[in-house]
Design an enzyme around this catalytic site. Structure first.
Site, PDB file in Angstrom:
ATOM      1  N   ASP A   1       0.865  -1.176   0.000  1.00 18.96           N
ATOM      2  CA  ASP A   1       0.000   0.000   0.000  1.00 18.96           C
ATOM      3  C   ASP A   1       0.906   1.231   0.000  1.00 18.96           C
ATOM      4  O   ASP A   1       2.115   1.136   0.294  1.00 18.96           O
ATOM      5  CB  ASP A   1      -0.893  -0.049   1.245  1.00 18.96           C
ATOM      6  CG  ASP A   1      -1.715   1.210   1.417  1.00 18.96           C
ATOM      7  OD1 ASP A   1      -2.378   1.614   0.453  1.00 18.96           O
ATOM      8  OD2 ASP A   1      -1.672   1.801   2.524  1.00 18.96           O
TER       9      ASP A   1
ATOM     10  N   ASP B   1      -0.196   5.146   0.928  1.00 18.48           N
ATOM     11  CA  ASP B   1      -0.439   6.110   1.999  1.00 18.48           C
ATOM     12  C   ASP B   1      -0.434   5.414   3.357  1.00 18.48           C
ATOM     13  O   ASP B   1      -1.151   4.440   3.575  1.00 18.48           O
ATOM     14  CB  ASP B   1      -1.776   6.817   1.782  1.00 18.48           C
ATOM     15  CG  ASP B   1      -1.791   7.624   0.501  1.00 18.48           C
ATOM     16  OD1 ASP B   1      -1.380   8.785   0.537  1.00 18.48           O
ATOM     17  OD2 ASP B   1      -2.191   7.076  -0.553  1.00 18.48           O
TER      18      ASP B   1
ATOM     19  N   SER C   1      -2.836   0.152  -4.225  1.00 14.97           N
ATOM     20  CA  SER C   1      -3.363   1.345  -3.551  1.00 14.97           C
ATOM     21  C   SER C   1      -4.765   1.677  -4.036  1.00 14.97           C
ATOM     22  O   SER C   1      -5.181   1.253  -5.120  1.00 14.97           O
ATOM     23  CB  SER C   1      -2.427   2.534  -3.829  1.00 14.97           C
ATOM     24  OG  SER C   1      -2.977   3.744  -3.393  1.00 14.97           O
ATOM     25  N   GLY C   2      -5.471   2.465  -3.242  1.00 15.66           N
ATOM     26  CA  GLY C   2      -6.750   3.006  -3.696  1.00 15.66           C
ATOM     27  C   GLY C   2      -6.575   4.188  -4.609  1.00 15.66           C
ATOM     28  O   GLY C   2      -7.547   4.651  -5.218  1.00 15.66           O
TER      29      GLY C   2
ATOM     30  N   LYS D   1      -8.108  -5.128  -3.625  1.00 13.14           N
ATOM     31  CA  LYS D   1      -6.669  -5.301  -3.840  1.00 13.14           C
ATOM     32  C   LYS D   1      -6.281  -6.774  -3.997  1.00 13.14           C
ATOM     33  O   LYS D   1      -5.434  -7.119  -4.820  1.00 13.14           O
ATOM     34  CB  LYS D   1      -5.886  -4.667  -2.692  1.00 13.14           C
ATOM     35  CG  LYS D   1      -5.977  -3.148  -2.641  1.00 13.14           C
ATOM     36  CD  LYS D   1      -5.090  -2.583  -1.542  1.00 13.14           C
ATOM     37  CE  LYS D   1      -5.236  -1.090  -1.427  1.00 13.14           C
ATOM     38  NZ  LYS D   1      -4.338  -0.506  -0.405  1.00 13.14           N
TER      39      LYS D   1
ATOM     40  N   ASP E   1      -1.932  -0.675   5.958  1.00 16.52           N
ATOM     41  CA  ASP E   1      -2.227   0.042   7.206  1.00 16.52           C
ATOM     42  C   ASP E   1      -3.706   0.357   7.382  1.00 16.52           C
ATOM     43  O   ASP E   1      -4.087   0.960   8.392  1.00 16.52           O
ATOM     44  CB  ASP E   1      -1.446   1.360   7.256  1.00 16.52           C
ATOM     45  CG  ASP E   1      -2.093   2.449   6.399  1.00 16.52           C
ATOM     46  OD1 ASP E   1      -2.333   2.202   5.183  1.00 16.52           O
ATOM     47  OD2 ASP E   1      -2.388   3.524   6.929  1.00 16.52           O
TER      48      ASP E   1
ATOM     49  N   ASN F   1      -8.932  -1.137   3.768  1.00 15.19           N
ATOM     50  CA  ASN F   1      -8.946  -1.609   2.384  1.00 15.19           C
ATOM     51  C   ASN F   1      -7.767  -2.519   2.052  1.00 15.19           C
ATOM     52  O   ASN F   1      -7.605  -2.963   0.913  1.00 15.19           O
ATOM     53  CB  ASN F   1      -9.019  -0.436   1.395  1.00 15.19           C
ATOM     54  CG  ASN F   1      -7.825   0.499   1.512  1.00 15.19           C
ATOM     55  OD1 ASN F   1      -7.088   0.483   2.492  1.00 15.19           O
ATOM     56  ND2 ASN F   1      -7.640   1.328   0.505  1.00 15.19           N
TER      57      ASN F   1
END
Length: 267
Positions: free
Chosen positions: A11, A13, A46-47, A195, A218, A221
């Protein structure tokens, strides 16, 4: 080195980058070089939008794979592997639901660009959103956007994240599923599109088993991804819920936890 690891997914962020959106580039490049020698793939999961994620890795993004938009966009180096497509009637239905809640500030995420509707969000919000969507345009009417729609990314008041997560789950009734990293950010994605589904597409493409995959995350998601991979790491800064899902906890993003851990297990 753990020779059985053939895929590492991170991930961004709160995980790979520090809060100022930096990371130790020379250190990462050394690790990436070692991974390539060992036949191990690095996946950015990542989103965020692909175009934003790509810009984080100047000069080497074409060597990487991306699971962007929370699994709605999957790319292996230069080749697009998968892009979700939300039906037009579902897009219109979601926009109607969101219109009932003026405090929802929506981002419509398309294959070509992301979009905000004029008059529905502030200029300041548009500019902040541009940090995460490097292709972002104004639209006079989101229902009139001509693009392949991958997902929605509504922003809600942070203290109401759980309320809106539950509202979307109830109102959308499986048309789309909400996922969140917390802090007022919710993604609405096609069922089964997350993901982990993106990682599975890449793993099958490369002949890699889930047991040979490692993931770092973290947020909420990241849960499916951590459950999918044989090696899973929650960041020290992650909520307790995520730490219970992961097999191990590594140092925080501020302390370069991903790179520290990769040096230990891969080098």
């Amino acid at each position: 080195m753990k020779n059985d690891i053939k895929l590492v997914a991170v991930d961004i962020d709160g995980t790979f980058v520090r809060s100022d959106y930096t990371y130790d580039i020379p250190r990462f490049q050394r690790i990436l070089s070692r991974m390539k020698e060992a036949g191990c793939h690095f996946v950015v999961a990542s989103g965020n939008q692909y175009y934003q994620l790509r810009d984080l890795f100047p000069g080497c993004h074409e060597e990487l794979a991306f699971v962007a938009e929370n699994g709605a966009f999957v790319k292996d180096r230069k080749e697009l592997v998968f892009a979700a497509e939300i039906p037009k009637e579902t897009v219109d239905f979601v926009l109607d639901v969101c219109s009932e809640y003026p405090e929802i500030w929506n981002v419509l995420c398309g294959l070509d660009s992301a979009y905000c509707q004029r008059g529905m969000v502030s200029q300041a919000f548009f500019e902040r959103t541009g940090n995460y969507y490097h292709r972002l345009r104004w639209a006079d009417d989101l229902k009139a956007v001509k693009d392949q729609i991958l997902k929605f990314a509504p922003t809600v008041p942070e203290e109401k994240t759980d309320f809106y997560y539950d509202m979307f789950r109830e109102r959308l009734q499986g048309k789309l599923e909400p996922t969140t990293s917390g802090r007022g950010s919710i993604d609405l994605i096609l069922p089964g599109c997350h993901k982990a589904s993106g990682l599975k597409r890449l793993a099958e493409r490369w002949g890699i088993s889930a047991e040979q995959c490692a993931a770092f995350g973290d947020g909420g998601n990241d849960i499916e991804m951590l459950r999918y991979c044989g090696y899973s790491y929650a960041m020290e800064n992650a909520p307790e819920e995520l730490k219970r899902v992961a097999k191990e906890v590594c140092p925080s993003n501020e302390n370069d936890g991903v790179l520290v851990t990769l040096e230990k297990i891969l080098m």
